[in-house]
Design an enzyme around this catalytic site. Sequence first.
Site, PDB file in Angstrom:
ATOM      1  N   ASP A  44       0.845  -1.193   0.000  1.00 22.09           N
ATOM      2  CA  ASP A  44       0.000   0.000   0.000  1.00 22.09           C
ATOM      3  C   ASP A  44       0.884   1.247   0.000  1.00 22.09           C
ATOM      4  OD1 ASP A  44      -2.116  -1.816   2.191  1.00 22.09           O
ATOM      5  OD2 ASP A  44      -2.569  -1.281   0.106  1.00 22.09           O
ATOM      6  N   LYS A 257      38.914   3.384  18.035  1.00 23.37           N
ATOM      7  CA  LYS A 257      38.091   4.166  17.101  1.00 23.37           C
ATOM      8  C   LYS A 257      39.009   4.626  15.974  1.00 23.37           C
ATOM      9  CE  LYS A 257      34.679   7.853  16.771  1.00 23.37           C
ATOM     10  NZ  LYS A 257      35.121   8.270  15.441  1.00 23.37           N
ATOM     11  N   ASP A 696      -3.197  11.360  34.291  1.00 26.90           N
ATOM     12  CA  ASP A 696      -2.023  10.771  33.637  1.00 26.90           C
ATOM     13  C   ASP A 696      -2.329  10.616  32.155  1.00 26.90           C
ATOM     14  OD1 ASP A 696       0.158   9.346  32.822  1.00 26.90           O
ATOM     15  OD2 ASP A 696      -0.213   7.587  34.078  1.00 26.90           O
ATOM     16  N   GLY A 733       8.722   8.882  31.610  1.00 31.77           N
ATOM     17  CA  GLY A 733       8.393   7.776  30.712  1.00 31.77           C
ATOM     18  C   GLY A 733       8.051   8.302  29.341  1.00 31.77           C
ATOM     19  N   LYS A 734       6.761   8.261  28.978  1.00 37.25           N
ATOM     20  CA  LYS A 734       6.369   8.726  27.651  1.00 37.25           C
ATOM     21  C   LYS A 734       5.218   9.709  27.672  1.00 37.25           C
ATOM     22  CE  LYS A 734       3.467   4.606  27.041  1.00 37.25           C
ATOM     23  NZ  LYS A 734       3.136   3.465  26.175  1.00 37.25           N
ATOM     24  N   HIS A 737       1.929  14.267  33.421  1.00 34.91           N
ATOM     25  CA  HIS A 737       0.978  14.326  34.521  1.00 34.91           C
ATOM     26  C   HIS A 737       0.475  15.758  34.664  1.00 34.91           C
ATOM     27  CE1 HIS A 737       2.454  10.532  36.905  1.00 34.91           C
ATOM     28  NE2 HIS A 737       1.743  10.235  35.836  1.00 34.91           N
ATOM     29  N   ASP A 786      -5.651   8.321  32.089  1.00 35.46           N
ATOM     30  CA  ASP A 786      -5.706   7.413  33.226  1.00 35.46           C
ATOM     31  C   ASP A 786      -6.162   8.181  34.467  1.00 35.46           C
ATOM     32  OD1 ASP A 786      -5.408   5.516  35.144  1.00 35.46           O
ATOM     33  OD2 ASP A 786      -3.264   5.164  34.814  1.00 35.46           O
ATOM     34  N   ARG A 803      13.428   6.996  37.182  1.00 37.87           N
ATOM     35  CA  ARG A 803      12.646   5.894  36.637  1.00 37.87           C
ATOM     36  C   ARG A 803      13.584   4.751  36.275  1.00 37.87           C
ATOM     37  NH1 ARG A 803       7.467   7.157  35.127  1.00 37.87           N
ATOM     38  NH2 ARG A 803       7.237   4.917  35.492  1.00 37.87           N
ATOM     39  N   ARG A 805      14.442   2.998  33.837  1.00 35.22           N
ATOM     40  CA  ARG A 805      14.383   2.967  32.379  1.00 35.22           C
ATOM     41  C   ARG A 805      15.744   3.339  31.801  1.00 35.22           C
ATOM     42  NH1 ARG A 805       8.914   3.934  30.278  1.00 35.22           N
ATOM     43  NH2 ARG A 805       7.417   3.878  31.996  1.00 35.22           N
TER      44      ARG A 805
END
Length: 866
Positions: A44, A257, A696, A733-734, A737, A786, A803, A805
Amino acid sequence: MGLHQYWKKRNFTETPEPRGASQSPSARLQFAIQKHAASRLHYDFRLELDGTLKSWAVPKGPSLDPKQKRLAVHVEDHPLEYGGFEGIIPPKQYGAGTVLLWDRGSWSPVGDPLVSYRRGRLKFNLNGQKLRGLWNLVRMGARHEAGKENWLLIKEMDDEARSGEKSDVTENLTESVASGRTIEQIASGRHRVWQSNRPARKQTTSASRPSISPPPDTRTKQLAGARRAPQQEWIPPQLSTLASEAPVGDEWVHELKYDGYRILCRVKNESATLVTRNDHDWTSKLQRIAEAAAALPVKTAWLDGEVVALMPDGSISFQALQNAFDTRSETNLVYYVFDLLYLDGHDLRQVALLDRKRALAAIVPSAESGLIRFSDHIPGRGEVVFAEACRRGMEGIISKRTDAVYLAGRNRNWIKVKCAHRQEFVIGGFTDPSGSRVAFGALLLGVYDGQGQFQFAGKTGTGFSERSLKELHKRLTALEQPQSPFVNPPRGVDARGVHWVKPRLVAEVSFAEWTNEGLLRQAAFQGLREDKSAKSVIREGRGVSRIPVRRRARAVGLPSKKNDAGPGGPTAVAGVTLSHPDRVLFPDQGFTKLALARYYECVSPWLLPHLQDRPLTLVRCPEGYDKECFYQKHANDTVPDTIGRVKISEDNGVSWYMVADSLPAVIGLVQMGVLELHTWGTKRDGLDRPDRIIMDLDPDPSVPWKCVIEAAQLVRTLLNELDLECFVKTTGGKGLHVVLPLQRVHTWDEVKAFSKGLADHLVRLIPDRFIANMSKQKRKGKIYVDYLRNAKGATAIAAYSTRARPGAPVSVPLAWKELSADLQSDHFTVATVVERLKALKGDPWRDYFTIKQKLTRKMKASLEVS
């Protein structure tokens, strides 16, 4: 056509496809190509035009051969959101089958696109990850408003055109540009892309690790992760992320390098093709190396490495490399290979790095004088390796995770550390010579920012020989243009006598430092980079990670203390003893337990007010965020005494929760390996009376960040219309708030009902943008509002908490005016928050704890009005 036919054919309660809506024309037009295994396999082809994606079904897919005219059946328009769709359309739904995002990027029309579209002859440029250059779409026969017209998709004859085997791009490039998966893997739900939070392979110590020299019979059948696959015509290379220090630990190996040109080598049919990282064929420039590669003991292979100019004393010279290409002399050129991506019918990109290197060592001659040489490595001891590389005058080192697979593009599995400031710049102009100088005086340099704008970065007038001055001047004069290519060109005396040029040539430049104004200081020209495209040149250290990989507390600008212990020994912060202070909790940055404690010590004046008297739920990762992590909310006998307790009644009796009212309590949590602090929306002296509401905003990955910003601003507008003040913070995060402080007069049921009413109001207001349903399947292309964080016992990440992450992100309070496209939710990290707080002129949430506001029935009733 609009989207009516698209909507009419689909049941959006069943299909994950985005419903979407017509939008205003974009400044940058997108295109997408999706491989669609429906009743019949087809591709497509979609072009953004007039607020939708004009779509054609191409049964055989595009071809790079201008002689191949591919049928393209015009079908209904699709929403712009469809350009990011990949997944499975369920049975009994229109188009049921598997969809793979095969290519995407931007397109630019030749002439007026709407007029050309109506006339049935569109000519356009594609700038995608797989397709580039000029193309044509030509209608066959008369126009039909209902669609289903037959068109032809034809490649224009230009530098991107190919013939023969190389033209069959759909056979040669089969993976998704979004996920790296094949259509079979999408259909089965399997993921190819390595995730940083997967269970790690068991690591060996440097003492027990086997030698890189492989046994004689090491071949593909012994490599875990190797899969049988046809040899691709092109494999996009993996790129490294810039850091300021080398990582430590046995999970890393370190290579030199090389100061040369990145070259990939394809061996097939007893011949070899050498291509740059941008897929430009350089075989004719490196004929001797190509002949040596063709003689390797393989049938088919893809090698990755770097071509350098090796001097008689063993040093590497970038200038000599330039001269070698200018004079067509390969006398000093050597190809150092460091990775093996494909071997004898097997794709090795899912094989761990060390296993790939063992297989590579088995096929590369061991002679130290050959044209092709194996790039060896040193396990662990990153700091020592880096120091020795700099002492020897090398450009730096590349550090690589031993268990990592090979992923196209830039990521943190490969870390580059440079001995000095040096990077590529694009030439945007030159000045007239003065005195005895010939050709030109200085070059005006620039880089591209995150929006694709060409930014002035300074000048260089040194590093040229008389020969390079003349040769470069000849190339520059051919690119002259009347206007400046920079969005921020130099003014006044700095702009006098400047000849502007099209930003095409890439120069390698060394320099002392960046000034506060973002300009180069003491820059020196090293040579041209023929292997890199101008558009790919950005300022290193801005937009890529230049955070330290290891320096303990000082790695993030935190103060060190006199009682900091040596490696491995205990130390104390705020009176709390830390065991294993050098334990790395964020391996991407080499961020240790001690560094985390020092971070919280620095931010405690801002952090503690948000923790005061609040029950906690914790995320503990004792061995680091990439190892085993778990939630903990109840206090037990192992919890340090510095951490407070609060008794809470639960369905099964009474439990003790933890509270961190002081810095020693927070450091006690660090000692436990806590990486996330989640707080209740109430305090211990009134557990049944919440004092905040948190909305959220959790976007689906396909939702653009600008839409998340717009969502937060819409929530603010709605609350302000109800005379309610609210604040915003990143989550680390993503999402975002939106926080509404309250007087402690409401029950949990009341705040939950109000937040649900607000979420439902948003869904009714813009159903294509918002959803209040937890279903992952129904969230595709939408922002999940949320409101459940406002129930008793629910928690939210605390302001200034880290976090668990990649990148060690932090949840950070913002001023509303700070929301921008440049500031994503994980923008702030432990490496940047302290400097932000030092630079702030006042707390962006300075009024948060003084706001006195209540919810009323009238407010709730206002939200219920559609």
